[in-house]
Design a protein around this motif. Structure first.
Motif, PDB file in Angstrom:
ATOM      1  N   VAL A 315      77.281  -3.006  65.763  1.00  0.00           N
ATOM      2  CA  VAL A 315      78.676  -3.436  65.871  1.00  0.00           C
ATOM      3  C   VAL A 315      79.244  -3.036  67.233  1.00  0.00           C
ATOM      4  O   VAL A 315      80.007  -3.785  67.852  1.00  0.00           O
ATOM      5  CB  VAL A 315      79.505  -2.843  64.724  1.00  0.00           C
ATOM      6  N   THR A 332      78.946  -9.288  64.667  1.00  0.00           N
ATOM      7  CA  THR A 332      80.287  -9.069  64.122  1.00  0.00           C
ATOM      8  C   THR A 332      80.215  -8.126  62.928  1.00  0.00           C
ATOM      9  O   THR A 332      79.172  -8.025  62.266  1.00  0.00           O
ATOM     10  CB  THR A 332      80.913 -10.399  63.687  1.00  0.00           C
ATOM     11  N   PRO A 333      81.299  -7.422  62.626  1.00  0.00           N
ATOM     12  CA  PRO A 333      81.268  -6.520  61.456  1.00  0.00           C
ATOM     13  C   PRO A 333      80.978  -7.257  60.151  1.00  0.00           C
ATOM     14  O   PRO A 333      80.315  -6.711  59.265  1.00  0.00           O
ATOM     15  CB  PRO A 333      82.681  -5.910  61.460  1.00  0.00           C
ATOM     16  N   GLU A 334      81.476  -8.511  60.023  1.00  0.00           N
ATOM     17  CA  GLU A 334      81.207  -9.272  58.798  1.00  0.00           C
ATOM     18  C   GLU A 334      79.711  -9.545  58.646  1.00  0.00           C
ATOM     19  O   GLU A 334      79.150  -9.391  57.559  1.00  0.00           O
ATOM     20  CB  GLU A 334      81.973 -10.590  58.812  1.00  0.00           C
ATOM     21  N   LEU A 335      79.069  -9.952  59.728  1.00  0.00           N
ATOM     22  CA  LEU A 335      77.628 -10.208  59.676  1.00  0.00           C
ATOM     23  C   LEU A 335      76.842  -8.921  59.470  1.00  0.00           C
ATOM     24  O   LEU A 335      75.849  -8.897  58.739  1.00  0.00           O
ATOM     25  CB  LEU A 335      77.181 -10.906  60.963  1.00  0.00           C
ATOM     26  N   TYR A 336      77.299  -7.853  60.071  1.00  0.00           N
ATOM     27  CA  TYR A 336      76.597  -6.572  59.912  1.00  0.00           C
ATOM     28  C   TYR A 336      76.667  -6.078  58.464  1.00  0.00           C
ATOM     29  O   TYR A 336      75.708  -5.501  57.950  1.00  0.00           O
ATOM     30  CB  TYR A 336      77.204  -5.538  60.857  1.00  0.00           C
ATOM     31  N   ASP A 337      77.803  -6.344  57.811  1.00  0.00           N
ATOM     32  CA  ASP A 337      77.942  -5.909  56.412  1.00  0.00           C
ATOM     33  C   ASP A 337      77.023  -6.677  55.474  1.00  0.00           C
ATOM     34  O   ASP A 337      76.727  -6.210  54.371  1.00  0.00           O
ATOM     35  CB  ASP A 337      79.392  -6.080  55.954  1.00  0.00           C
ATOM     36  N   GLU A 338      76.576  -7.870  55.879  1.00  0.00           N
ATOM     37  CA  GLU A 338      75.684  -8.664  55.041  1.00  0.00           C
ATOM     38  C   GLU A 338      74.210  -8.349  55.268  1.00  0.00           C
ATOM     39  O   GLU A 338      73.358  -8.856  54.544  1.00  0.00           O
ATOM     40  CB  GLU A 338      75.908 -10.153  55.305  1.00  0.00           C
ATOM     41  N   GLU A 344      73.532  -2.080  51.312  1.00  0.00           N
ATOM     42  CA  GLU A 344      73.508  -3.476  50.852  1.00  0.00           C
ATOM     43  C   GLU A 344      72.199  -3.801  50.137  1.00  0.00           C
ATOM     44  O   GLU A 344      71.661  -4.893  50.277  1.00  0.00           O
ATOM     45  CB  GLU A 344      73.702  -4.418  52.035  1.00  0.00           C
TER      46      GLU A 344
END
Length: 619
Positions: A315, A332-338, A344
């Motif tokens: 990130v 992006t943080p959204e992609l990193y969270d997935e 996860e």
């Protein structure tokens, strides 16, 4: 004992029906033919009785000897009666008393015995036949005619019955055969045709056709077995097809990954920067194998924990990043969270980066827990770890060879300086000492002494600078980084100072080239030497830190500060420090601290500074 199946039962029933029909037909035919056996003889003999009666009447009316005629009539009558009671006739007469044939035969026999025979025996020979006798004879003959007619009708009826039985048997046999054919067509031929069509369709890999046969016979069971077999074959075929497709995709992925590894291996060995050489290849490998993120850690015997040097997903920009225009690892943080990381439901695979006898680092691979990691992907990652190990090992070997070469060159220079310039300076110092012993009187003595003092000061300063330079040139780096060298340097000057010097160091492994390490170390040594000799300091600290993309080396003391608040003029040590900083593409700032003492700050961008714009390098 196991009972026969329905199809066999039906065939057995049909065969039994045909056999039974045949047996019944033959038995009834045999019985009817047996019942009319001798009827023709009986009819002939009964018909002869009619003629015999008239013959007896005619014989009685013919003239002749009485005795002879009487004996003749009686003999003829007896003979006639034997014909009347002949077994050929009586056999055709039913035993039932009330049967018409039996009644008619009894009536004829009674008429013969009671009327005709006594009349013939009592009739005079040659006498004319009386009307009564003639009427009696005609009545008797009519009775015999009726018997013959009855026998004929009975025989014809039996023959008609025989025909009827034959017709019925034939019709029944035809019905059985037709029913058998219909049953065979519906229950055998059609199912067999369906089964043959299903077998042909299965041969053409069409598993959609079904028999759907109803019933409990063999063909229905066979049809159910065919349907089940077709379904299982379809499932097996689709599974095999899916496995073949999966294997094909896996092989294609493996082939693409091998091509990528082959292409990337050249980039790894050609590019001396591990991050820029590995990250694009690792990102492509992640897309091919459906894994990621991938991180690379290098081990250092001087550090307790491994140091991360490469990541494919981050990130924030990693602290070791040298190229601020490179966004290969930034997401992006959204992609990193997935991503399939620990939080996860991800699984981690650790692969050692090693050469024979030496562990260089660790490759950390994250992958989804629900999909797992195939054997092919694991083998590819093991191949990647071997390539990384080779590239890292070669890079370290090149770095060590560069350090060794540089150290050997500097040793040669130091030896040459010691054998030439150092001896010349020593000779000049001895000459100055000899000149001091000269007794010069008069006004020139003070000027002479002043000149000698200046020469002595200059020679002492040059000699001291030469010794420092010789000590620096003879310095060797035993590790690929500055950790050991800086530790030994701070220990050396701590002994001179009499107090420990605090050292802070956080450069990433292989952050500096051998030339950059030597220049950095020499600048730190010169700054420490000035602090120990000239600053009268009691506390000294050294901070060598990496603030991407720059390296900052700060040497602070709490001494008396710079003379007159500025840098000394013609100070050879400071001049050399500035020259080294310019060689590194950076700068050295020497200034007083607000809280007292002096601060020497070296700032430069290592290795890939050509990738960083000037404004970014100065931020």
């Amino acid at each position: 004992m196991k009972s026969r199946s329905p199809l066999v039962n039906r065939i057995a029933i049909v065969v039994c029906a045909v056999v039974l029909t045949s047996i019944v037909s033959m038995a009834t035919t045999l019985a009817v033919s047996k019942s009319i056996e001798g009827n023709a003889t009986a009819i002939n003999m009964a018909g002869a009785l009619r003629m015999g009666a008239f013959q007896l009447l005619a014989h009685a009316a013919s003239p002749g000897n009485n005795h002879t005629g009487e004996d003749n009539i009686r003999g003829l009558a007896a003979k006639y009666e034997s014909s009347l009671t002949n077994s050929a006739i009586t056999r055709t007469i039913p035993d039932t008393a009330d049967h018409p044939l039996a009644k008619q035969y009894r009536a004829i026999k009674a008429n013969w015995e009671q009327t005709l025979r006594p009349g013939l025996e009592s009739h005079p020979q040659g006498a004319p036949i009386s009307a009564g006798m003639l009427a009696a004879t005609e009545t008797y003959v009519d009775s015999v005619n009726q018997l013959v007619s009855m026998l004929e009708r009975r025989t014809e009826a039996r023959i008609g019955l025989l025909h009827l039985i034959q017709i019925i048997s034939l019709a029944f046999s035809i019905l059985i055969i037709v029913a058998l054919f219909v049953d065979l067509r519906n229950r055998v031929l059609k199912p067999l045709r369906k089964l043959v069509n299903i077998a042909g369709a299965v041969g053409e890999q069409d598993f959609s056709q079904k028999a759907n046969l109803k019933g409990s016979d063999e063909l229905a069971q066979l049809g159910s077995a065919f349907d089940q077999m077709s379904s299982e074959l379809a499932l097996t075929y689709y599974e095999l097809e899916e496995r073949a497709r999966s294997k094909t995709e896996e092989l294609e992925t493996s082939h693409a990954a091998l091509q990528l590894l082959h292409t990337a291996s050249r980039s790894l060995f050609a590019n001396h920067d591990l991050c820029s050489g590995a990250v694009p290849m690792l990102r492509e490998l992640e897309q091919l194998l459906g894994i990621g993120p991938i991180r690379l850690y290098l081990h250092d015997k001087q550090l307790a924990d491994p140091v991360q040097v490469v990541t494919t997903a981050s990130v924030e920009r990693p602290f070791y990043c040298r190229d601020h225009h490179c966004n290969a690892c930034l997401v992006t943080p959204e992609l990193y969270d997935e991503l399939p990381i620990e939080d996860e439901d991800g699984r981690r695979l650790l692969l050692p980066i090693r050469t024979p006898g030496k562990l260089l680092g660790t490759l950390e691979v994250w992958y989804p827990a629900d999909k797992g990691l195939s054997d092919t992907a694991r083998r590819l990652l093991e191949t990647l770890s071997d390539q990384l190990a080779t590239a890292i090992f070669l890079e370290q070997q090149i770095t060590e060879e560069q350090q060794l070469t540089l150290a050997e060159e500097r040793t040669v220079i130091a030896r040459e300086l010691h054998d030439s310039l150092a001896q010349s300076l020593s000779y000049l110092k001895m000459q100055v000492a000899r000149m001091r012993r000269l007794n010069i009187e008069g006004d020139k003595k003070n000027a002479h002494n002043a000149i000698l003092d200046e020469l002595s000061t200059g020679l002492n300063s040059a000699y001291r600078q030469l010794r420092e330079l010789l000590a620096t040139f003879r310095l060797k780096l035993d590790t690929p980084d500055l950790t050991t060298a800086l530790s030994k340097t701070t220990e050396e000057f701590s002994e001179r100072l009499g107090k420990p010097i605090q050292l802070t160091y956080n450069l990433p492994p292989q952050a500096l080239s051998p030339n950059e390490e030597i220049h950095t170390l020499q600048i730190v040594r010169e700054a420490l030497a000035n602090a120990v000799k000239h600053a009268d300091a009691t506390e000294i600290s050294v901070d060598v830190v990496f603030e991407s993309p720059q390296v900052h080396a700060k040497i602070r003391d709490n001494g008396k500060g710079l003379p007159n608040g500025g840098q000394p003029v013609n100070h050879y040590g400071l001049i050399i420090m500035h020259d080294r900083a310019r060689t590194l593409g950076g700068q050295v700032v020497v200034q007083d601290r607000d809280e007292g003492g002096v601060e020497v700050v070296l700032t430069f961008v290592p290795k890939s500074r050509h990738l960083i714009p000037a404004d970014a390098a100065n931020t």
